[in-house]
Design a protein around this motif. Structure first.
Motif, PDB file in Angstrom:
ATOM      1  N   UNK A 111       0.950  -1.256   0.120  1.00 28.72           N
ATOM      2  CA  UNK A 111      -0.046  -0.053   0.083  1.00 28.72           C
ATOM      3  C   UNK A 111       0.864   1.256  -0.096  1.00 28.72           C
ATOM      4  N   UNK A 112       0.722   2.080  -0.988  1.00 26.61           N
ATOM      5  CA  UNK A 112       1.321   3.198  -1.087  1.00 26.61           C
ATOM      6  C   UNK A 112       0.761   4.485  -1.451  1.00 26.61           C
ATOM      7  N   UNK A 113       1.362   5.489  -1.404  1.00 22.92           N
ATOM      8  CA  UNK A 113       1.082   6.771  -1.671  1.00 22.92           C
ATOM      9  C   UNK A 113       1.335   7.207  -3.121  1.00 22.92           C
ATOM     10  N   UNK A 114       0.481   7.840  -3.841  1.00 22.43           N
ATOM     11  CA  UNK A 114       1.014   8.641  -5.040  1.00 22.43           C
ATOM     12  C   UNK A 114       2.363   9.179  -5.043  1.00 22.43           C
ATOM     13  N   UNK A 115       3.253   9.189  -5.999  1.00 23.69           N
ATOM     14  CA  UNK A 115       4.331   9.757  -6.021  1.00 23.69           C
ATOM     15  C   UNK A 115       5.614   8.669  -5.455  1.00 23.69           C
TER      16      UNK A 115
ATOM     17  N   UNK B 191       8.708   1.046  -9.959  1.00 16.17           N
ATOM     18  CA  UNK B 191       7.958   2.270 -10.184  1.00 16.17           C
ATOM     19  C   UNK B 191       8.864   3.387  -9.454  1.00 16.17           C
ATOM     20  N   UNK B 192       9.111   4.415 -10.089  1.00 12.98           N
ATOM     21  CA  UNK B 192       9.918   5.430  -9.720  1.00 12.98           C
ATOM     22  C   UNK B 192       9.022   6.441  -9.073  1.00 12.98           C
ATOM     23  N   UNK B 193       7.650   6.654  -9.522  1.00 17.22           N
ATOM     24  CA  UNK B 193       6.743   7.757  -9.047  1.00 17.22           C
ATOM     25  C   UNK B 193       5.284   7.075  -9.188  1.00 17.22           C
ATOM     26  N   UNK B 194       4.489   6.380  -8.279  1.00 21.12           N
ATOM     27  CA  UNK B 194       3.503   5.668  -8.379  1.00 21.12           C
ATOM     28  C   UNK B 194       2.304   6.610  -8.598  1.00 21.12           C
ATOM     29  N   UNK B 195       1.236   6.135  -9.620  1.00 20.56           N
ATOM     30  CA  UNK B 195       0.136   6.722  -9.886  1.00 20.56           C
ATOM     31  C   UNK B 195      -1.039   5.954  -9.091  1.00 20.56           C
ATOM     32  N   UNK B 196      -2.245   6.532  -9.000  1.00 19.77           N
ATOM     33  CA  UNK B 196      -3.198   5.666  -8.427  1.00 19.77           C
ATOM     34  C   UNK B 196      -3.682   4.719  -9.457  1.00 19.77           C
TER      35      UNK B 196
ATOM     36  N   UNK C 115      -0.289  -7.712  -5.026  1.00 17.94           N
ATOM     37  CA  UNK C 115      -1.407  -6.725  -5.054  1.00 17.94           C
ATOM     38  C   UNK C 115      -0.901  -5.204  -4.792  1.00 17.94           C
ATOM     39  N   UNK C 116      -0.900  -4.297  -5.461  1.00 17.44           N
ATOM     40  CA  UNK C 116      -0.344  -3.092  -5.297  1.00 17.44           C
ATOM     41  C   UNK C 116      -1.541  -1.975  -5.190  1.00 17.44           C
ATOM     42  N   UNK C 117      -1.457  -1.184  -4.120  1.00 16.22           N
ATOM     43  CA  UNK C 117      -2.748  -0.281  -3.916  1.00 16.22           C
ATOM     44  C   UNK C 117      -1.828   1.145  -3.587  1.00 16.22           C
ATOM     45  N   UNK C 118      -2.489   2.100  -4.651  1.00 17.19           N
ATOM     46  CA  UNK C 118      -1.901   3.343  -4.600  1.00 17.19           C
ATOM     47  C   UNK C 118      -2.800   4.376  -4.090  1.00 17.19           C
ATOM     48  N   UNK C 119      -2.909   4.867  -3.148  1.00 17.76           N
ATOM     49  CA  UNK C 119      -3.769   5.898  -2.633  1.00 17.76           C
ATOM     50  C   UNK C 119      -3.713   6.982  -1.530  1.00 17.76           C
ATOM     51  N   UNK C 120      -3.964   8.066  -1.774  1.00 19.89           N
ATOM     52  CA  UNK C 120      -3.741   8.934  -1.018  1.00 19.89           C
ATOM     53  C   UNK C 120      -4.462   9.038   0.357  1.00 19.89           C
TER      54      UNK C 120
END
Lengths: 119, 108
Positions: free
Chosen positions: A11-15, A83-88, A114-119
């Motif tokens: 679980x990651x944040x954008x960017x 990824x260097x900068x994740x997007x949603x 599973x990769x989840x990108x969310x602010x």
């Protein structure tokens, strides 16, 4: 038994940056390619590209060229997707898979990451 | 890039019936590089057929693949309850793989 084992859910944040892994066992790593496949929620399979564990030669799908980076550590039989900068829109299940040779069908699959990108 | 079109999008059948799934390519595909996969919910895809017609290890003989050129077919002769899933075709050409969008085989 030949198998691919992938790293756990993220679980990651954008960017933010991210590197997920796919480790082979039960076979000679350096003799094979590893492919990466994306599956967005509720959608179909998309081929992202391939990396050859022997010399890290790569093939990228035009849709993913410049968006992700493949790498490998042949000493431990592991392929990576980065990824260097994740997007949603990168939120998805990512599978690694092994063909017998370049062009061949994917006979062995990892369990998916599973990769989840969310602010 | 070769585009694979699978039809139908959804197929509703009963156990014991015969299923015929189609995969049509926008250009000629080498039969050596045409494969079929099965995916069940929450699972990774599983290779069923490679080289257009060769069953992968452990795949029951009710699954068969055929075709050449631009038209390929996956046939399941007598559906078992565990066969209801999504099926994808895949091809390789010019250093690129592509997948079809899938056919969902559902219980009628």
């Amino acid at each position: 038994e030949e198998q691919l084992v992938q790293s756990g859910a993220e679980v990651k944040k954008p960017g933010e940056s991210l590197k997920i892994s796919c480790k082979g066992s039960g076979y000679i790593f350096t003799d094979y390619w590893i492919g990466w496949v994306r599956q967005m929620p509720g959608k179909g399979l998309e081929w992202m590209g391939l990396i050859y564990l022997g010399d890290s030669d790569t093939r990228y799908s035009p849709s993913f060229q410049g968006q992700v980076t493949f790498s490998a550590d042949k000493s431990i039989g592991t392929a990576y997707l980065q990824w260097s900068s994740l997007k949603a829109s990168d939120s998805a299940m990512y599978y690694c898979a092994r063909p017998q040779g370049e062009g061949d069908a994917f006979e062995i699959w990892g369990q998916g990451t599973m990769v989840t990108v969310s602010s | 890039e070769i585009v694979l079109t699978q039809s139908p999008g959804t197929l509703s059948l009963s156990p014991g019936e015969r299923a015929t799934l189609s995969c049509r390519a926008s250009q000629t595909v080498s039969s050596s590089y045409l494969a079929w996969y099965q995916q069940k919910p929450g699972q990774a895809p599983r290779l069923l057929i490679y080289g257009a017609s060769t069953r992968a290890t452990g795949i029951p003989d009710r699954f068969s693949g055929s075709g050449s050129g631009t038209d390929f077919t996956l046939t399941i002769s007598r559906l078992e309850p565990e066969d209801f899933a999504v099926y994808y075709c895949q091809q390789y050409d010019n250093s690129r793989y592509t997948f079809g969008r899938g056919t969902k085989l559902e219980i009628k």
